[in-house]
Design an enzyme around this catalytic site. Structure first.
Site, PDB file in Angstrom:
ATOM      1  CG  ASN A   1       0.482 -33.063 -28.274  1.00 37.02           C
ATOM      2  OD1 ASN A   1      -0.160 -32.445 -28.854  1.00 37.02           O
ATOM      3  ND2 ASN A   1       0.089 -34.417 -27.734  1.00 37.02           N
TER       4      ASN A   1
ATOM      5  NE  ARG B   1      -9.879 -31.444 -17.146  1.00 32.51           N
ATOM      6  CZ  ARG B   1      -9.371 -32.238 -18.316  1.00 32.51           C
ATOM      7  NH1 ARG B   1      -8.640 -33.439 -17.989  1.00 32.51           N
ATOM      8  NH2 ARG B   1      -8.791 -31.773 -18.985  1.00 32.51           N
TER       9      ARG B   1
ATOM     10  N   GLY C   1       3.089 -22.978 -24.298  1.00 33.94           N
ATOM     11  CA  GLY C   1       3.055 -21.307 -23.437  1.00 33.94           C
ATOM     12  C   GLY C   1       4.404 -21.173 -22.893  1.00 33.94           C
TER      13      GLY C   1
ATOM     14  CG  ASP D   1     -12.269 -29.485 -18.445  1.00 25.46           C
ATOM     15  OD1 ASP D   1     -11.326 -29.447 -17.621  1.00 25.46           O
ATOM     16  OD2 ASP D   1     -11.552 -29.448 -19.706  1.00 25.46           O
TER      17      ASP D   1
END
EC number: 2.7.2.1
Length: 398
Positions: free
Chosen positions: A211, A91, A333, A148
């Site tokens: 968060n 990532r 969610g 991202d």
């Protein structure tokens, strides 16, 4: 093909070893308190048991080395040799305007990611430490970077540009970049797969709510807009981040409170949002407990939080000329039915006919939570960024 996925933060390293293309999880865990006293590795065994292994890990290479040793360990591991690991996917938080897709990591790619460090001064250096650690510990293994920000490089200029002086923005790279792109990409595609829809002909709103939180508008397979901006502070109200706020408030507070730039940054990143309004916590579970005990500020914080999400859903439906699918993902969610209900109540005018009964019993699994007659399908899809990173890694290296 076995792919090791690494997510290196400033004080943590999360990992997953996946068997691709099925996506079976062979091992997972993470190092916490990296570089601090009391650092440890927490791993999840195949039977779900959590194991904590304490070890002094002052920096990333030692942490990654420990993770690799545990993967090969007779008691906790799942491989006999490091040669069983075919590739490593990382990532990478910020690719700026330089990357619109995942890429195999080369010296040239590393140099470009380093150029983006001013845009993500905490994340990019930590991400790169993971890359360097793998180069040292598993020399010759191929590595892939998944950004991202890449998914949102399809946003048109009128969406990503801020109404600030044009040349100044160009000089400093000031624009909307968006984050959580790997999550938005995964859940939007997965929702269409579940529902039997053509991804390239569907209007989707994805709500990644945890968060940290963001909402994205995805039209015909491409990201049109996202609530997070140049930094992960814009948009929705979050655990400790303010989300949207009148910029004039910040200059006012700088004078009124005698704050410098660093103080303002700490205010909007760490002291605001749900924590700042409630005075209780940034954790929604603790907020819900406080609400049950009659805490008015906690109730206000939750009402604000839900309202912001609903407002963005309406805005993005307008931006796309309608919406076909609304997806909820992220810790809140996926698990907090009350927020989903508040967002979807009184939305019949927009084509959402919500099933409160199904919604209330739904936590952490794939499930449609709108009624059959609803023109907009509302669905919960647990995110799986690691699978997406492993999938990209497999695709690129094949």
């Amino acid at each position: 093909m076995k792919v090791l996925v690494l997510n290196c933060g400033s004080s943590s390293v999360k990992y997953k070893l996946l068997e691709m293309p099925k996506g079976d999880v062979l091992a997972q865990g993470g190092v916490e308190k990296l570089g601090l006293p009391g650092s440890f590795l927490k791993l999840t065994m195949p039977n779900g048991e959590k194991v904590v292994l304490e070890k002094d890990m002052p920096e990333h290479t030692i942490a990654v080395e420990f993770i690799l040793s545990v993967l090969k360990d007779d008691k906790y591991g799942c491989i006999k040799s490091y040669e069983e690991i075919d590739a490593v996917g990382h990532r990478l938080v910020h690719g700026g305007e330089k990357f619109s897709n995942s890429v195999e990591i080369t010296p040239e790619v590393i140099a470009k990611v380093e150029e983006c460090i001013p845009l993500a001064p905490l994340h990019n250096p930590a991400n790169l430490k993971g890359v360097v650690a793998i180069e040292k510990l598993l020399p010759g293994i191929r590595q892939v970077g998944v950004f991202d920000t890449a998914f949102f490089q399809t946003m048109p200029e009128h969406v990503y540009r801020y109404a600030l002086p044009y040349d100044m923005c160009n000089k400093h790279g000031v624009r909307r970049y968006g984050f959580h792109g790997t999550s938005h990409r995964y859940v939007s595609a997965r929702a269409c797969e579940i529902l039997g829809l053509d991804y390239d002909k569907t209007r989707i709103i994805t709500a990644h709510i945890g968060n940290g939180a963001s909402i994205a508008a995805i039209k015909n397979g491409k990201a049109l807009d996202v609530s997070l901006g140049m930094t992960p502070v814009e948009g929705l109200m979050m655990g400790t981040r303010s989300g949207d706020v009148d910029p004039g408030v910040l200059t006012f507070l700088m004078e009124a409170e005698g704050l410098e730039a660093a103080g303002i940054s700490e205010l909007i990143n760490k002291k605001s949002g749900v924590l700042g309004v409630s005075g209780v916590s940034s954790d929604m579970r603790e907020i819900e407990d406080a609400i049950k005990n009659g805490n008015e500020r906690a109730t206000l914080a939750m009402t604000m939080y839900d309202y912001r999400i609903k407002k963005y859903v309406g805005a993005y439906a307008a931006a796309m000329g309608g919406v076909d699918v609304l997806v909820f993902t992220g810790g809140v969610g996926e698990n907090q039915y009350t927020t989903r209900e508040k967002v979807c109540t009184d939305m019949e005018f927009m084509g959402i006919v919500f099933d409160s009964k199904v919604n209330e019993g739904m936590r952490g699994k794939e499930m449609v939570i709108s009624k059959p007659e609803s023109k907009v399908t509302v669905i919960v899809v647990p995110t799986d960024e690691e699978y997406m990173i492993a999938s990209d890694t497999m695709t690129i290296l094949k």
